[in-house]
Design a protein around this motif. Sequence first.
Motif, short mmCIF file in Angstrom:
data_model
loop_
_atom_site.label_atom_id
_atom_site.label_comp_id
_atom_site.label_asym_id
_atom_site.label_seq_id
_atom_site.Cartn_x
_atom_site.Cartn_y
_atom_site.Cartn_z
N TRP A 82 0.87 -1.18 0.00
CA TRP A 82 0.00 0.00 0.00
C TRP A 82 0.90 1.22 0.00
N PHE A 83 0.73 2.13 -0.96
CA PHE A 83 1.62 3.29 -1.01
C PHE A 83 0.89 4.54 -1.46
N SER A 84 1.47 5.69 -1.13
CA SER A 84 0.85 6.97 -1.44
C SER A 84 1.58 7.66 -2.59
N ASP A 85 0.79 8.33 -3.40
CA ASP A 85 1.29 9.25 -4.43
C ASP A 85 0.70 10.60 -4.04
N SER A 86 1.55 11.52 -3.55
CA SER A 86 1.05 12.73 -2.89
C SER A 86 0.32 13.68 -3.82
N SER A 87 0.72 13.72 -5.09
CA SER A 87 0.13 14.67 -6.03
C SER A 87 0.31 14.17 -7.45
N THR A 88 -0.66 14.46 -8.30
CA THR A 88 -0.51 14.18 -9.73
C THR A 88 -0.09 15.44 -10.49
N LYS A 89 0.06 16.56 -9.75
CA LYS A 89 0.38 17.84 -10.41
C LYS A 89 1.77 18.36 -10.07
N PHE A 90 2.21 18.15 -8.84
CA PHE A 90 3.48 18.73 -8.40
C PHE A 90 4.38 17.66 -7.81
N GLY A 91 5.68 17.70 -8.16
CA GLY A 91 6.65 16.80 -7.59
C GLY A 91 7.19 17.35 -6.29
N ILE A 92 8.15 16.65 -5.71
CA ILE A 92 8.66 17.01 -4.39
C ILE A 92 9.29 18.39 -4.35
N GLU A 93 9.89 18.82 -5.46
CA GLU A 93 10.52 20.14 -5.47
C GLU A 93 9.51 21.26 -5.29
N HIS A 94 8.25 20.98 -5.59
CA HIS A 94 7.21 22.00 -5.49
C HIS A 94 6.09 21.56 -4.55
#
Length: 307
Positions: free
Chosen positions: A111-123
Amino acid sequence: MSALRIVPVPSHGTEDVLVGPDGTVFTGTADGNLYAVDPAEGSARLIGTTGGRPLGIELLDERRLLVCDAHHGLLAVDIATGELETLVDAVDGMPLVFCNNAAVASNGDIWFSDSSTKFGIEHWRKDFIQNTRTGRLIRRTAAGEVEIVLDDLAFSNGVALSADESYVAVAETTTRTVVRLWLTGPKAGRREFLCHDLPGYPDNIARGTDGLIWVSLPSTVDTVGERVLRMPQAVRALVSAVPPALQPKVKRVVRVMAFDDDGRCVHDLTADATGFHMVTGVREHHGQVWLGSLEEPAVAVISLAAD
């Protein structure tokens, strides 16, 4: 306040921590490196590198780490050789943008999370301020099948399974909540809060050897930020465009909390943040609470016995 022991590592940004069965502490750093830390000697051994930005770390099996890499997706890393295997780098044909944290079930499901489909970690700040609610909780079965289990999450972050694996929990950083999805029993399929209205913004979470769900809080509640989150989306987009140097600074704190299956807070630990702060990773292991940091070149540990 709890006493804090700091253990340096050769690189900065020990975002998450994992404690192996023998007490070895594993962490990943901003330069892509993975380290095994001997808690007694305080020495750190380089395991390998992902070539990206390792975040959440779990034990996949006896010889491999499971690593959520913000740039490369879900990886398996051989502890002895550093050999990499990509498990998931896209979902429904779309590349993962911000793979963040994970939990491994006894049947091999991940089970894992994908925090955003729009912004990567740098943003990450942009996603937080704009509150895109594009975070997801994803399952990869032991057979390799991948499915989105929850979506519309407000910056999905830490992931943990209960001790009996009756539910999976995922932190929503922006809304200061930890939600859970019941997997078995009469509530199977139901989504509800494990805890909400937290006194800070949750990052990684993990189940400890005590069976509790531990939650890291890298920052306390920011009143200005909370007001911004209530503004119209167009205004939030403008605020998110302000350079990070001009945005409100994260308060220096060391704080972690632990919750039982009823959502009751069992532990609320704080420590002096002078030499260590921005706690994004937490792992309880037989009375020792290990901490990772998005900013520091070190891991740290609190002893519950001395608390």
